[in-house]
Design a protein around this motif. Structure first.
Motif, short mmCIF file in Angstrom:
data_model
loop_
_atom_site.label_atom_id
_atom_site.label_comp_id
_atom_site.label_asym_id
_atom_site.label_seq_id
_atom_site.Cartn_x
_atom_site.Cartn_y
_atom_site.Cartn_z
N ASN A 35 0.85 -1.18 0.00
CA ASN A 35 0.00 0.00 0.00
C ASN A 35 0.89 1.25 0.00
O ASN A 35 1.92 1.29 0.68
N ASP A 115 -6.61 -7.92 -10.32
CA ASP A 115 -7.56 -6.87 -9.95
C ASP A 115 -7.94 -6.97 -8.48
O ASP A 115 -8.05 -5.95 -7.79
N LYS A 118 -5.03 -5.61 -6.52
CA LYS A 118 -5.01 -4.14 -6.56
C LYS A 118 -6.00 -3.57 -5.55
O LYS A 118 -5.67 -2.64 -4.80
N GLN A 119 -7.19 -4.12 -5.51
CA GLN A 119 -8.21 -3.65 -4.58
C GLN A 119 -7.77 -3.87 -3.14
O GLN A 119 -7.92 -2.99 -2.29
N GLU A 122 -5.17 -1.35 -2.06
CA GLU A 122 -5.73 -0.01 -1.82
C GLU A 122 -6.35 0.08 -0.43
O GLU A 122 -6.33 1.14 0.19
N VAL A 131 3.35 -8.36 -8.43
CA VAL A 131 2.58 -8.04 -9.63
C VAL A 131 3.56 -7.82 -10.78
O VAL A 131 4.76 -7.64 -10.57
N THR A 135 1.60 -3.36 -14.24
CA THR A 135 0.30 -3.22 -13.59
C THR A 135 0.34 -2.38 -12.33
O THR A 135 -0.68 -2.22 -11.66
N VAL A 136 1.51 -1.83 -12.00
CA VAL A 136 1.64 -1.00 -10.80
C VAL A 136 0.81 0.27 -10.98
O VAL A 136 0.85 0.91 -12.02
N THR A 137 0.05 0.62 -9.93
CA THR A 137 -0.78 1.82 -9.96
C THR A 137 -0.25 2.85 -8.97
O THR A 137 0.66 2.56 -8.18
N MET A 140 0.00 1.96 -5.21
CA MET A 140 0.97 0.94 -4.81
C MET A 140 2.36 1.56 -4.66
O MET A 140 2.70 2.51 -5.35
#
Length: 147
Positions: A35, A115, A118-119, A122, A131, A135-137, A140
């Motif tokens: 996170n 997915d 990811k959720q 968060e 990951v 796909t890193v957001t 993250m």
């Protein structure tokens, strides 16, 4: 009638495109993330091994850590454990079967898809997952990169 004569060529092209997509994903780098608000900035490989193989259940700063495995992307999971501990997934699964039977430690939590991971990342500051780098957001934080 001409379409049926070209059908094998079309199928071959589709299969070729799928294999290139699979090879590209197989070559993609894996990173370990947590996170964004987690205090941990970086982890070393030994620390990751300790967390994902059940030796420790806390980050180096003492806060709870929740390692997470992805269930439905067996290629990602296999690549991760091969890079982390040098073992095929079957050996890692056998390791966990023995440890679960003993009741001493618990295996990583499981999320079904990327997915879902990811959720979870968060919502949970203790979450730690692997990951594909692509796909890193923004929610993250990358704490380890495999060479």
């Amino acid at each position: 009638m001409k379409l049926f004569k070209r059908f094998p060529i079309i199928i071959a092209l589709v299969l070729l495109a799928q294999s290139f997509a699979f090879m590209a994903q197989a070559q993609e780098k894996i990173v370990v993330v947590t996170n964004f608000n987690n205090d941990v900035q970086v982890l070393d490989k030994k620390g990751l091994i300790d967390l994902f193989m059940g030796k420790y259940s806390a980050f180096p700063n003492g806060k709870e850590a929740t390692p997470i495995d992805v269930e439905l992307d067996s290629e990602l999971k296999s690549q991760f454990y091969k890079s982390l501990v040098g073992l095929p997934l079957a050996r890692v699964n056998a390791y966990w079967s023995r440890l679960k039977f003993s009741g001493r430690v618990k295996p990583p939590a499981v999320e079904q898809t990327l997915d879902d991971i990811k959720q979870r990342l968060e919502q949970d500051e203790s979450a730690l997952a692997y990951v594909y780098e692509s796909t890193v957001t923004d929610s993250m934080k990358v704490v380890y990169r495999f060479d």
